[in-house]
Design a protein around this motif. Structure first.
Motif, PDB file in Angstrom:
ATOM      1  N   UNK A  75       0.827  -1.203   0.000  1.00 35.19           N
ATOM      2  CA  UNK A  75       0.000   0.000   0.000  1.00 35.19           C
ATOM      3  C   UNK A  75       0.862   1.254   0.000  1.00 35.19           C
ATOM      4  N   UNK A  76       2.021   1.187   0.675  1.00 35.11           N
ATOM      5  CA  UNK A  76       2.921   2.341   0.685  1.00 35.11           C
ATOM      6  C   UNK A  76       3.418   2.651  -0.725  1.00 35.11           C
ATOM      7  N   UNK A  77       3.778   1.611  -1.473  1.00 31.02           N
ATOM      8  CA  UNK A  77       4.216   1.811  -2.854  1.00 31.02           C
ATOM      9  C   UNK A  77       3.070   2.380  -3.687  1.00 31.02           C
ATOM     10  N   UNK A  78       1.859   1.911  -3.441  1.00 28.07           N
ATOM     11  CA  UNK A  78       0.700   2.442  -4.161  1.00 28.07           C
ATOM     12  C   UNK A  78       0.530   3.928  -3.870  1.00 28.07           C
ATOM     13  N   UNK A  79       0.720   4.312  -2.596  1.00 27.71           N
ATOM     14  CA  UNK A  79       0.584   5.715  -2.212  1.00 27.71           C
ATOM     15  C   UNK A  79       1.641   6.592  -2.887  1.00 27.71           C
ATOM     16  N   UNK A  80       2.894   6.135  -2.874  1.00 26.03           N
ATOM     17  CA  UNK A  80       3.972   6.904  -3.500  1.00 26.03           C
ATOM     18  C   UNK A  80       3.740   6.997  -4.999  1.00 26.03           C
ATOM     19  N   UNK A  81       3.336   5.889  -5.594  1.00 30.44           N
ATOM     20  CA  UNK A  81       3.052   5.875  -7.026  1.00 30.44           C
ATOM     21  C   UNK A  81       1.947   6.864  -7.354  1.00 30.44           C
ATOM     22  N   UNK A  82       0.912   6.894  -6.538  1.00 31.99           N
ATOM     23  CA  UNK A  82      -0.188   7.829  -6.762  1.00 31.99           C
ATOM     24  C   UNK A  82       0.272   9.287  -6.647  1.00 31.99           C
ATOM     25  N   UNK A  83       1.222   9.546  -5.725  1.00 32.76           N
ATOM     26  CA  UNK A  83       1.752  10.893  -5.590  1.00 32.76           C
ATOM     27  C   UNK A  83       2.539  11.328  -6.820  1.00 32.76           C
ATOM     28  N   UNK A  84       3.218  10.365  -7.447  1.00 36.40           N
ATOM     29  CA  UNK A  84       4.078  10.685  -8.579  1.00 36.40           C
ATOM     30  C   UNK A  84       3.343  10.671  -9.920  1.00 36.40           C
ATOM     31  N   UNK A  85       2.194  10.034  -9.948  1.00 35.13           N
ATOM     32  CA  UNK A  85       1.429   9.916 -11.201  1.00 35.13           C
ATOM     33  C   UNK A  85      -0.041  10.169 -10.914  1.00 35.13           C
ATOM     34  N   UNK A  86      -0.818   9.979 -11.920  1.00 35.61           N
ATOM     35  CA  UNK A  86      -2.275  10.093 -11.756  1.00 35.61           C
ATOM     36  C   UNK A  86      -2.926   8.731 -11.643  1.00 35.61           C
ATOM     37  N   UNK A  87      -2.135   7.693 -11.333  1.00 32.68           N
ATOM     38  CA  UNK A  87      -2.665   6.321 -11.276  1.00 32.68           C
ATOM     39  C   UNK A  87      -3.439   6.097 -10.013  1.00 32.68           C
TER      40      UNK A  87
END
Length: 87
Positions: A75-87
């Motif tokens: 979930x942490x990776x999902x959160x960081x990914x969401x911060x860096x992209x619009x995914x």
């Protein structure tokens, strides 16, 4: 003792459950940016290694790494990914 010998000893100790050795490996890998070592430690169950791996991947904007970690359920990776992209 060489650095390679010390790392080998730490890896052996970590493999048999020595938490201190695992913590030292995570710290050394994080300081040197050794993503392979962090991946190996995270795969062996180190949540600290996973956290450092996610942090480094985020700092490097390594979207592929973050996507792999997110796909594995982080979930942490999902959160960081969401911060860096619009995914």
């Amino acid at each position: 003792m060489s650095d390679d010998d010390e790392l080998a000893m730490l890896r052996e100790r970590a493999a048999v459950g020595d938490r201190d050795a695992t913590d030292q490996l995570v710290e050394l890998a994080g300081e040197s940016g050794d993503l392979d070592e962090l991946r190996r430690l995270a795969a062996a169950g180190s949540s600290d290694a996973a956290a450092v791996l996610i942090e480094l991947a985020g700092e490097r904007e390594d979207l592929d790494e973050l996507r792999e970690l997110a796909a594995a359920g982080s979930e942490d990776a999902q959160d960081v990914l969401a911060e860096l992209t619009d995914e």
